[in-house]
Design a protein around this motif. Sequence first.
Motif, PDB file in Angstrom:
ATOM      1  N   UNK A   1      -6.676   0.269  -3.418  1.00 20.61           N
ATOM      2  CA  UNK A   1      -6.794   1.321  -2.418  1.00 20.61           C
ATOM      3  C   UNK A   1      -8.221   1.878  -2.380  1.00 20.61           C
ATOM      4  N   UNK A   2      -8.409   2.961  -1.647  1.00 20.27           N
ATOM      5  CA  UNK A   2      -9.745   3.533  -1.466  1.00 20.27           C
ATOM      6  C   UNK A   2     -10.342   4.101  -2.749  1.00 20.27           C
ATOM      7  N   UNK A   3      -9.493   4.584  -3.651  1.00 13.46           N
ATOM      8  CA  UNK A   3     -10.012   5.155  -4.893  1.00 13.46           C
ATOM      9  C   UNK A   3      -8.962   5.041  -5.991  1.00 13.46           C
ATOM     10  N   UNK A   4      -9.371   5.381  -7.215  1.00 11.46           N
ATOM     11  CA  UNK A   4      -8.503   5.226  -8.387  1.00 11.46           C
ATOM     12  C   UNK A   4      -7.264   6.114  -8.300  1.00 11.46           C
ATOM     13  N   UNK A   5      -7.398   7.294  -7.696  1.00  8.42           N
ATOM     14  CA  UNK A   5      -6.248   8.195  -7.564  1.00  8.42           C
ATOM     15  C   UNK A   5      -5.165   7.570  -6.706  1.00  8.42           C
ATOM     16  N   UNK A   6      -5.579   6.963  -5.599  1.00 11.63           N
ATOM     17  CA  UNK A   6      -4.597   6.308  -4.721  1.00 11.63           C
ATOM     18  C   UNK A   6      -3.997   5.077  -5.396  1.00 11.63           C
ATOM     19  N   UNK A   7      -4.794   4.353  -6.172  1.00 11.41           N
ATOM     20  CA  UNK A   7      -4.254   3.215  -6.923  1.00 11.41           C
ATOM     21  C   UNK A   7      -3.125   3.668  -7.842  1.00 11.41           C
ATOM     22  N   UNK A   8      -3.364   4.770  -8.563  1.00 10.39           N
ATOM     23  CA  UNK A   8      -2.363   5.282  -9.492  1.00 10.39           C
ATOM     24  C   UNK A   8      -1.121   5.762  -8.756  1.00 10.39           C
ATOM     25  N   UNK A   9      -1.305   6.417  -7.620  1.00 12.95           N
ATOM     26  CA  UNK A   9      -0.159   6.854  -6.828  1.00 12.95           C
ATOM     27  C   UNK A   9       0.657   5.664  -6.352  1.00 12.95           C
ATOM     28  N   UNK A  10      -0.016   4.588  -6.003  1.00 11.50           N
ATOM     29  CA  UNK A  10       0.689   3.386  -5.563  1.00 11.50           C
ATOM     30  C   UNK A  10       1.532   2.814  -6.696  1.00 11.50           C
ATOM     31  N   UNK A  11       0.964   2.750  -7.902  1.00  8.34           N
ATOM     32  CA  UNK A  11       1.709   2.238  -9.053  1.00  8.34           C
ATOM     33  C   UNK A  11       2.935   3.106  -9.318  1.00  8.34           C
ATOM     34  N   UNK A  12       2.738   4.413  -9.333  1.00  7.62           N
ATOM     35  CA  UNK A  12       3.844   5.321  -9.640  1.00  7.62           C
ATOM     36  C   UNK A  12       4.924   5.276  -8.574  1.00  7.62           C
TER      37      UNK A  12
ATOM     38  N   UNK B   1       0.862  -1.184   0.000  1.00  6.21           N
ATOM     39  CA  UNK B   1       0.000   0.000   0.000  1.00  6.21           C
ATOM     40  C   UNK B   1       0.897   1.232   0.000  1.00  6.21           C
ATOM     41  N   UNK B   2       0.334   2.360  -0.440  1.00  7.44           N
ATOM     42  CA  UNK B   2       1.073   3.613  -0.405  1.00  7.44           C
ATOM     43  C   UNK B   2       0.464   4.522   0.661  1.00  7.44           C
ATOM     44  N   UNK B   3       1.324   5.228   1.385  1.00  8.18           N
ATOM     45  CA  UNK B   3       0.868   6.178   2.394  1.00  8.18           C
ATOM     46  C   UNK B   3       0.514   7.508   1.731  1.00  8.18           C
ATOM     47  N   UNK B   4       0.000   8.446   2.520  1.00  3.74           N
ATOM     48  CA  UNK B   4      -0.406   9.742   1.971  1.00  3.74           C
ATOM     49  C   UNK B   4       0.779  10.553   1.463  1.00  3.74           C
ATOM     50  N   UNK B   5       1.989  10.238   1.931  1.00  2.00           N
ATOM     51  CA  UNK B   5       3.185  10.935   1.458  1.00  2.00           C
ATOM     52  C   UNK B   5       4.031  10.044   0.548  1.00  2.00           C
TER      53      UNK B   5
END
Length: 228
Positions: free
Chosen positions: A142-153, A77-81
Motif C-alpha cells: 500500500x501507500x505506507x507502512x500503516x496501511x500495510x499493517x491495516x491490510x494485514x489485520x 487491498x484495504x479501503x479507508x474503512x
Amino acid sequence: IPEGLSSGLTNLTLIRDKSSTIIGTVNLTVSSSIFPIGNPKIVAHRGYHPGNVAENSLASLIEAQKLGVYGSEFDVYVTTDDVVVLYHDPKLADGRRIDACAYDDIKDFTLENGEKIPTFEQYLEQAKKYPEVKLVCEIKTHQDATKNLRAVNACSAAVNKHGLAHQMVWIAFDYNICKKLVELYPDSQIQYLNGDKAPSVVYADGINGIDYKDSKLKDNWITQAHSL
C-alpha cells in the motif's frame, strides 16, 4: 535401470572405449512410480479466467475450484474503512486509488465480466465450498507502512472469523507484511516475493517461502535454500 540398483550414494562413471573414470557421486532415489517423486503444485494466477471471466473475480475462483488445482492466487487491498477487496493494481481502471477510498465509494465498480469488485469476505464464503483448494493471498504493498499493517489485520480478522487459517497461503513483496503474518500465523505458509534477501535471512525471520528473479539469484543462495 539395472537389476538390483538401490537408492543411496552412487558413483557416476564415464566410460570411453576401454577407459573409465569416476566423475562424481549422486544421492540416487530409485522408484517404480511412473510419476515424479516430487509433483509440482498448480496455482491459478489471479484465479482461472478463461474467455470473459475477469481475473480476481469470484467467477475466477469458481473456475479454479472446478479445475481442482492446488490453489487460487488473488490480490487484495484495504479501503479507508478497513474493507478488504480483490484487485491487482493499486488504482481502479477509472484512476481512483483503492487504499484512499471508502468501500461505499468503490463497491459498485464493475469488472470486465460485469461482476462488482469482490470483497475478501465474499471470496472466503466461496472458498468454504472447496476446502481442498488453497487460497494464495497476496497482500499488495500500500501507500505506507500503516496501511500495510491495516491490510494485514483486516485480512486476519476475516480469515479468523471464517475459520479458514488452515486454507491460507500468504504472499507479499513487502517484508514487514510477511513478518507480521509470521507473528499472526507462525505455522502457515508465508512467502516473500521480492527476492532481495538471502534465504538464511528470510528463514531466520520465520518466513518459509522465497521467490527470485534469475538476475538476482546467487549460487550460494541456492545452496542455502536447499540446506534450509
